[in-house]
Design a protein around this motif. Structure first.
Motif, PDB file in Angstrom:
ATOM      1  N   LEU A   3       0.761  -1.044  -0.243  1.00 11.52           N
ATOM      2  CA  LEU A   3       0.074  -0.014  -0.002  1.00 11.52           C
ATOM      3  C   LEU A   3       0.918   1.031   0.021  1.00 11.52           C
ATOM      4  O   LEU A   3      -0.007   2.449   0.347  1.00 11.52           O
ATOM      5  N   LEU A   4       2.099   0.904   0.042  1.00  9.09           N
ATOM      6  CA  LEU A   4       3.028   2.142   0.403  1.00  9.09           C
ATOM      7  C   LEU A   4       2.805   3.428  -1.399  1.00  9.09           C
ATOM      8  O   LEU A   4       2.173   2.583  -2.064  1.00  9.09           O
ATOM      9  N   GLY A   5       2.418   4.757  -1.044  1.00  3.97           N
ATOM     10  CA  GLY A   5       2.040   5.704  -1.629  1.00  3.97           C
ATOM     11  C   GLY A   5       0.391   6.123  -1.470  1.00  3.97           C
ATOM     12  O   GLY A   5      -0.007   6.770  -2.205  1.00  3.97           O
ATOM     13  N   LYS A   6      -0.423   5.383  -1.172  1.00 10.25           N
ATOM     14  CA  LYS A   6      -1.620   5.231  -0.436  1.00 10.25           C
ATOM     15  C   LYS A   6      -1.531   5.434   0.727  1.00 10.25           C
ATOM     16  O   LYS A   6      -2.724   5.757   1.454  1.00 10.25           O
ATOM     17  N   ARG A   7      -1.222   3.976   1.663  1.00  9.26           N
ATOM     18  CA  ARG A   7      -1.074   4.232   3.293  1.00  9.26           C
ATOM     19  C   ARG A   7      -0.355   5.058   3.596  1.00  9.26           C
ATOM     20  O   ARG A   7       0.973   5.502   3.386  1.00  9.26           O
ATOM     21  N   GLN A   8      -0.986   5.970   4.517  1.00  8.99           N
ATOM     22  CA  GLN A   8      -0.321   7.260   5.619  1.00  8.99           C
ATOM     23  C   GLN A   8       0.817   8.101   5.197  1.00  8.99           C
ATOM     24  O   GLN A   8       1.682   7.484   5.256  1.00  8.99           O
ATOM     25  N   PRO A   9       0.439   8.391   3.399  1.00  9.22           N
ATOM     26  CA  PRO A   9       2.037   9.307   3.324  1.00  9.22           C
ATOM     27  C   PRO A   9       2.625  10.174   4.134  1.00  9.22           C
ATOM     28  O   PRO A   9       3.932  10.171   3.979  1.00  9.22           O
ATOM     29  N   SER A  10       2.016  10.558   5.034  1.00  6.18           N
ATOM     30  CA  SER A  10       2.455  11.802   5.555  1.00  6.18           C
ATOM     31  C   SER A  10       4.420  11.138   6.697  1.00  6.18           C
ATOM     32  O   SER A  10       5.419  11.533   7.008  1.00  6.18           O
ATOM     33  N   ILE A  11       3.567   9.289   6.819  1.00  3.80           N
ATOM     34  CA  ILE A  11       4.826   8.365   7.760  1.00  3.80           C
ATOM     35  C   ILE A  11       5.447   7.636   6.082  1.00  3.80           C
ATOM     36  O   ILE A  11       7.273   7.185   6.199  1.00  3.80           O
ATOM     37  N   TYR A  12       4.523   7.374   5.123  1.00  2.00           N
ATOM     38  CA  TYR A  12       5.724   6.445   4.212  1.00  2.00           C
ATOM     39  C   TYR A  12       5.441   6.888   2.330  1.00  2.00           C
ATOM     40  O   TYR A  12       6.201   5.711   2.414  1.00  2.00           O
ATOM     41  N   GLY A  13       5.230   8.426   2.592  1.00  2.00           N
ATOM     42  CA  GLY A  13       5.529   8.448   1.112  1.00  2.00           C
ATOM     43  C   GLY A  13       4.706   8.653   0.709  1.00  2.00           C
ATOM     44  O   GLY A  13       3.242   7.750   0.403  1.00  2.00           O
ATOM     45  N   ASP A  14       4.833   9.030  -1.023  1.00  2.00           N
ATOM     46  CA  ASP A  14       3.431   9.061  -1.816  1.00  2.00           C
ATOM     47  C   ASP A  14       4.458   8.348  -2.603  1.00  2.00           C
ATOM     48  O   ASP A  14       2.473   8.319  -3.741  1.00  2.00           O
ATOM     49  N   LYS A  15       4.975   7.540  -3.251  1.00  3.64           N
ATOM     50  CA  LYS A  15       5.577   7.178  -3.598  1.00  3.64           C
ATOM     51  C   LYS A  15       5.120   4.951  -3.657  1.00  3.64           C
ATOM     52  O   LYS A  15       5.474   4.663  -2.511  1.00  3.64           O
ATOM     53  N   SER A  16       4.787   4.790  -5.107  1.00  6.35           N
ATOM     54  CA  SER A  16       4.388   3.135  -4.790  1.00  6.35           C
ATOM     55  C   SER A  16       6.102   2.358  -4.302  1.00  6.35           C
ATOM     56  O   SER A  16       6.766   3.293  -5.049  1.00  6.35           O
ATOM     57  N   PHE A  17       5.941   1.160  -4.136  1.00  8.95           N
ATOM     58  CA  PHE A  17       7.374   1.121  -4.100  1.00  8.95           C
ATOM     59  C   PHE A  17       7.569   0.764  -5.536  1.00  8.95           C
ATOM     60  O   PHE A  17       9.452   0.732  -5.473  1.00  8.95           O
ATOM     61  N   ASP A  18       6.762   0.305  -6.433  1.00  8.55           N
ATOM     62  CA  ASP A  18       7.416   0.299  -8.397  1.00  8.55           C
ATOM     63  C   ASP A  18       8.193   1.241  -8.497  1.00  8.55           C
ATOM     64  O   ASP A  18       9.105   1.095  -9.232  1.00  8.55           O
ATOM     65  N   GLU A  19       7.341   2.201  -8.088  1.00  9.39           N
ATOM     66  CA  GLU A  19       8.297   4.010  -8.321  1.00  9.39           C
ATOM     67  C   GLU A  19       9.133   4.258  -8.021  1.00  9.39           C
ATOM     68  O   GLU A  19      10.289   4.348  -8.749  1.00  9.39           O
ATOM     69  N   TYR A  20       9.818   4.093  -6.808  1.00 10.64           N
ATOM     70  CA  TYR A  20      10.573   3.719  -6.604  1.00 10.64           C
ATOM     71  C   TYR A  20      12.103   3.316  -6.295  1.00 10.64           C
ATOM     72  O   TYR A  20      13.087   3.253  -6.687  1.00 10.64           O
TER      73      TYR A  20
END
Length: 137
Positions: free
Chosen positions: A13-30
């Motif tokens: 859920l990276l990029g969607k889940r709590q962006p203030s903690i985990y950021g706004d990019k998906s892992f695939d993008e990163y």
């Protein structure tokens, strides 16, 4: 060099889940941003503890970057799997787990990992990758 990144529960859920903690990019993008010449990086993500353990057991890599997510604080079985394999494992967490809720302060994996990187956001994965590149030299 072959590096395996294993991400645990909710990291899909990276990029969607709590962006203030985990950021706004998906892992695939990163992951595309940190590719290094001469390094094959493969990524595995699962929300299932046993699948993470099987992936650790079956890994064919020179190094593993492990973000076990919430299992970090609860899974003796994942800790035992890390301890049982000969491939070096670097534990990574996007957030600073020591600055969060008290139940997140203890990692069962840290004592059996070669190193730990907490609190540098997604850059932690790149720092772990750099460690393995330096280790190879």
């Amino acid at each position: 060099m072959r590096i395996l990144i294993i991400n645990g529960p909710n990291l899909n859920l990276l990029g969607k889940r709590q962006p203030s903690i985990y950021g706004d990019k998906s892992f695939d993008e990163y992951i595309h941003e940190i590719q290094k010449e001469g390094v094959h990086v493969s990524v595995y993500q699962s929300n299932v503890e046993g699948e993470i353990i099987n992936t650790l057991h079956d890994a064919k890599a020179d190094g593993i970057i492990l973000n076990a997510g919430g299992y970090t604080h609860t899974s003796v079985a994942i800790r035992d799997a890390v301890a049982a394999i000969e491939i070096p494992v670097v534990e990574v967490h996007i957030s600073n787990i020591s600055a969060r809720e008290s139940f997140r302060h203890e990692s069962l994996i840290s004592p059996v990992a070669v190193g730990c990187i907490f609190g540098f956001g997604m850059t932690g994965y790149e720092l772990a990758l750099d460690y393995f590149l330096k280790l190879k030299k």
